[in-house]
Scaffold this active site. Structure first.
Site, mmCIF file in Angstrom:
data_model
loop_
_atom_site.group_PDB
_atom_site.id
_atom_site.type_symbol
_atom_site.label_atom_id
_atom_site.label_comp_id
_atom_site.label_asym_id
_atom_site.label_seq_id
_atom_site.Cartn_x
_atom_site.Cartn_y
_atom_site.Cartn_z
ATOM 1 N N TRP A 96 3.514 4.890 -47.044
ATOM 2 C CA TRP A 96 4.055 3.753 -47.783
ATOM 3 C C TRP A 96 2.911 3.296 -48.664
ATOM 4 C CZ3 TRP A 96 3.135 -1.536 -48.445
ATOM 5 C CH2 TRP A 96 4.196 -2.254 -49.024
ATOM 6 N N GLU A 138 20.500 -14.255 -43.576
ATOM 7 C CA GLU A 138 20.358 -12.911 -43.021
ATOM 8 C C GLU A 138 21.358 -11.944 -43.672
ATOM 9 O OE1 GLU A 138 18.247 -11.322 -41.513
ATOM 10 O OE2 GLU A 138 19.253 -9.667 -40.512
ATOM 11 N N CYS A 195 3.056 3.369 -43.177
ATOM 12 C CA CYS A 195 2.562 4.724 -42.993
ATOM 13 C C CYS A 195 2.691 5.128 -41.518
ATOM 14 C CB CYS A 195 1.107 4.922 -43.393
ATOM 15 S SG CYS A 195 0.777 4.500 -45.106
ATOM 16 N N HIS A 199 24.125 -28.110 -55.932
ATOM 17 C CA HIS A 199 22.879 -28.550 -56.568
ATOM 18 C C HIS A 199 22.268 -27.441 -57.428
ATOM 19 C CE1 HIS A 199 22.935 -32.269 -54.332
ATOM 20 N NE2 HIS A 199 23.173 -31.572 -53.226
ATOM 21 N N GLU A 231 18.556 -5.710 -49.349
ATOM 22 C CA GLU A 231 17.570 -4.683 -49.007
ATOM 23 C C GLU A 231 18.148 -3.286 -48.931
ATOM 24 O OE1 GLU A 231 15.420 -4.976 -45.257
ATOM 25 O OE2 GLU A 231 17.154 -5.831 -44.292
ATOM 26 N N LYS A 285 20.344 -8.601 -45.817
ATOM 27 C CA LYS A 285 20.854 -7.262 -45.498
ATOM 28 C C LYS A 285 21.419 -6.597 -46.741
ATOM 29 C CE LYS A 285 19.273 -6.705 -42.578
ATOM 30 N NZ LYS A 285 18.513 -7.504 -41.648
ATOM 31 N N ARG A 306 8.488 4.236 -41.310
ATOM 32 C CA ARG A 306 7.284 3.454 -41.619
ATOM 33 C C ARG A 306 6.834 3.603 -43.073
ATOM 34 N NH1 ARG A 306 4.727 1.895 -36.966
ATOM 35 N NH2 ARG A 306 2.824 1.546 -38.139
ATOM 36 N N LYS A 339 9.484 -0.062 -42.314
ATOM 37 C CA LYS A 339 9.966 -0.776 -41.127
ATOM 38 C C LYS A 339 8.956 -1.793 -40.618
ATOM 39 C CE LYS A 339 12.879 -1.460 -37.772
ATOM 40 N NZ LYS A 339 14.031 -2.312 -38.152
ATOM 41 N N ASN A 374 -3.405 4.869 -41.560
ATOM 42 C CA ASN A 374 -2.394 3.818 -41.706
ATOM 43 C C ASN A 374 -3.137 2.489 -41.692
ATOM 44 O OD1 ASN A 374 -0.234 2.014 -41.453
ATOM 45 N ND2 ASN A 374 -0.150 2.273 -39.237
ATOM 46 N N GLY A 375 -3.006 1.725 -42.775
ATOM 47 C CA GLY A 375 -3.697 0.438 -42.840
ATOM 48 C C GLY A 375 -4.283 0.244 -44.221
HETATM 49 O O1 M6R Z 1 8.741 -6.271 -37.242
HETATM 50 P P1 M6R Z 1 8.996 -7.651 -37.746
HETATM 51 O O2 M6R Z 1 10.170 -8.294 -37.114
HETATM 52 O O3 M6R Z 1 7.790 -8.534 -37.686
HETATM 53 O O4 M6R Z 1 9.344 -7.459 -39.277
HETATM 54 C C1 M6R Z 1 9.550 -8.547 -40.121
HETATM 55 C C2 M6R Z 1 10.206 -8.119 -41.402
HETATM 56 O O5 M6R Z 1 9.416 -7.203 -42.081
HETATM 57 C C3 M6R Z 1 11.584 -7.492 -41.155
HETATM 58 O O6 M6R Z 1 12.418 -8.343 -40.444
HETATM 59 C C4 M6R Z 1 12.261 -7.138 -42.501
HETATM 60 O O7 M6R Z 1 12.588 -8.303 -43.184
HETATM 61 C C5 M6R Z 1 13.492 -6.255 -42.261
HETATM 62 N N1 M6R Z 1 13.482 -5.159 -43.189
HETATM 63 C C6 M6R Z 1 14.757 -6.970 -42.474
HETATM 64 O O8 M6R Z 1 15.865 -6.161 -42.272
#
Ligand code: M6R
Length: 613
Positions: free
Chosen positions: A75, A486, A2, A509, A493, A490, A27, A608, A101-102
């Site tokens: 969010w 990673e 949020c 395995h 997501e 990517k 956010r 984010k 937010n929270g």
């Molecule tokens: O702000 P942070 O690095 O702590 O965030 C951690 C994860 O939420 C963040 O890396 C998330 O996995 C990303 N969307 C990946 O692209």
């Protein structure tokens, strides 16, 4: 999660709030809403499920005049994303409005008690409970607005960054923070409140980062900061470092693409000024501060989530290679709920782009409570984690707006390289000569990243070929393994294709059962220590008719005999491979997502910074 924005001053509030909400949309983007309070005490609330642009369309032609107002982009946590659950929320009488937010963790018990006392709720949110509580405290105790907010907050368990306004007083705005970020912009006879500085930067460079347990009271043009137990604090006004350009797309179609292309600079900025090749030395104040401890430390624990956790895995290999320190890499969300064996001798490193991730922060709190030294690698200056840690190193990636982390990851890896080298030198496990060689190599990385970015047209052709896949495998060994993880993250997501990263040797395995002619398998197959073994793994994939996309070292002609597609990256030291091999995988996900017409910068269900559990 949020985003919140509020304004009080002499300008029209609505355009400032809407523009700010667009900047904060990373956010959360389940719904958006604004509350506008006119000098005549008319409170207009407009809210809509969907994006800020949907809200904008829905309020065309409405009365938007106000010099005080606030807005929210959501969010969803409590209650589905719809118009009713969208913020702002009103108190029972409609006197007070709130954005939040929270998460109010004890909202259920508070709500039950309020219902028993006759309160009726319109939404399913925890936020509406809070504003009802504030109004009840206000009415029952005959308190002023500010006192009522303060008293009500003492009953709340959870995290919040809230802004509240009172219909009776258009010159009054109250913000409060615990666990979720809040920045106050101080302009000429005007004030701004936001989740981060991006909505504020074009109006003023003077900001105050509110601390946990603090309340900001803005009456007319006067700002007072107090703690929740009513102690007045002297605000520390600091100058913003970000500029407007860094938070705009700058001609790119998406923030993610811009951020991928910014990596030569963001990597450079993350080591510039810290490396001294002639003196064979690295200057990192946070590391120097704990030199004695690090010389003898028995283990390092790295915690993070998502992409930051992947950077932590790279860190594990780096610390083992160069500093000969055993490392454990932990998901913050698991670590915080275990009963980890930790004491004063441990050195805990939290990695977080946002510096606000709730799980990472909670894991750090646990580590601190056990006496461990805690260190942060964060990108957002002034965020919660750097303020909480004993020391740290900022990554200098600049604001990362795309929800999928790209340049923050490579900046984190850069910081980890510097830390591992510096600690290795201090411990005597890395000679000055070798350190010099590695620093010289690091200096070449930004230009090698440029060269790697030039693979983009080929990556686009590969994306076209595989855009309709339903699954993908990513394989790597050694430093290539975190990159495989990673790359898979990517892809899933932003394009919603199921993808898994695996250590290449683990394929046999289990995952090998998935391989058929429809399965793209991305393999990190550069000419490093595992090269021959990875070639064998590629052959195992080919024997099952899998389609191989290899990330290989420039000049390697042999690999063309094994892979369907080869993306060449420049030769590099093995430990720096993640800084190069990640780039084509970012581009591949990006192009596939664009071709599938996905919302690249704001993928579904994500946000984010994850400031809730
Ligand atoms: O702000 P942070 O690095 O702590 O965030 C951690 C994860 O939420 C963040 O890396 C998330 O996995 C990303 N969307 C990946 O692209």
């Amino acid at each position: 999660m949020c985003g919140i924005v509020a304004y009080i001053g002499h300008r029209e509030a609505c355009p400032i709030i809407l523009k700010g909400l667009k900047r904060l949309e990373y956010r959360g983007y389940d719904s958006a809403g604004v509350a506008l309070l006119t000098p005549e005490k008319n409170l207009n609330i407009y809210k809509k499920s969907g994006k800020v642009s949907d809200l904008e369309t829905s309020i065309e032609g409405k009365d938007l005049h106000a010099n005080t107002g606030m807005g929210h982009t959501r969010w969803a946590t409590h209650g589905v994303p719809n118009d009713v659950n969208a913020h702002p929320h009103l108190s029972g009488s409609g006197e007070f409005a709130i954005i939040h937010n929270g998460i109010i963790e004890n909202y259920a018990s508070l709500k039950q008690a309020l219902i028993k006392r006759g309160h009726e709720f319109k939404s399913d949110t925890d936020t509406e409970v809070l504003i009802h509580l504030i109004e009840e405290v206000y009415k029952n105790n005959d308190l002023g607005f500010e006192e009522a907010v303060r008293m009500a907050l003492t009953q709340v368990i959870g995290a919040y960054a809230i802004v509240i306004l009172s219909k009776q007083d258009p010159n009054y705005l109250i913000g409060a923070k615990k666990g979720s970020p809040m920045v106050i912009g101080v302009g000429e006879n005007e004030h701004f409140i936001a989740s981060d500085a991006t909505p504020i930067v074009e109006y003023t460079r003077n900001v105050i980062y509110l601390h946990d347990g603090e309340i900001a009271i803005i009456k007319g043009t006067e700002l007072t900061i107090k703690t929740i137990d009513n102690t007045i604090k002297t605000p520390y006004i600091q100058e913003l470092e970000i500029n407007l350009e860094s938070i705009e797309k700058g001609g790119y179609e998406h923030f993610m693409l811009k951020e991928i292309y910014e990596q030569p600079r963001s990597i450079l900025d993350s080591f510039r000024g810290r490396t001294h090749i002639n003196d064979a030395m690295i200057a990192m104040a946070g590391i120097d501060k704990f030199e004695d401890k690090l010389k003898n430390v028995k283990r390092i624990i790295i915690i993070g989530c998502g992409t930051s956790w992947h950077a932590g895995l790279v860190g594990e290999y780096l610390f083992e290679d160069f500093a000969r320190i055993p490392v454990e890499v932990e998901y913050a969300s698991e670590f915080r709920y275990r009963n980890p064996v930790l004491d004063e001798s441990d050195f805990v490193i939290a990695i977080s782009q946002s510096g606000e991730t709730a799980d990472t922060l909670a894991a750090l709190e646990l580590a601190k409570s056990k006496g461990a030294t805690i260190f942060g690698i964060c990108n957002v200056v002034g965020s919660s984690i750097p303020r909480f840690t004993d020391a740290g190193a900022y990554t200098h990636a600049g604001p990362e707006i795309g929800v999928a982390s790209t340049k923050a990851f490579t900046a984190q890896v850069t910081a980890l390289i510097l830390m591992a080298l510096s600690i290795g030198q201090k411990r005597g496990t890395l000679s000055s000569q070798r350190l010099r060689e590695l620093l010289i190599e690091l200096e070449t990385i930004p230009s090698k990243v440029e060269r790697t970015l030039a693979t983009d047209p080929l990556v686009k052709i590969i994306a076209e070929e595989f855009k309709n896949s339903t699954n993908a495998l990513y394989l790597g060994r050694g430093y290539g393994f975190p990159i495989a993880l990673e790359g898979a993250l990517k892809l899933k997501e932003i394009s919603y294709i199921h993808a898994e990263g695996y250590p290449a040797a683990e394929m046999k395995h289990g995952p090998i059962a998935l391989i058929d002619e429809a399965m793209p398998v991305v393999v990190i197959a550069t000419q490093h220590s595992y090269y021959e073994k990875v070639i064998s793994n590629i052959q195992e994939v080919k024997a099952r008719k899998g389609r191989v996309i290899a990330i290989a070292t420039e000049g390697d002609e042999e690999i063309k005999n094994h892979a369907d597609y080869v993306i060449y990256i420049p030769p590099c030291e093995e430990s720096m491979l993640p800084l190069l091999a990640t780039i084509p995988l970012q581009l591949l996900s990006y192009h596939i997502a664009v071709m599938r017409e996905c919302n690249v910068d704001q993928p579904r269900n994500l946000a984010k910074s994850v400031t809730v559990e």
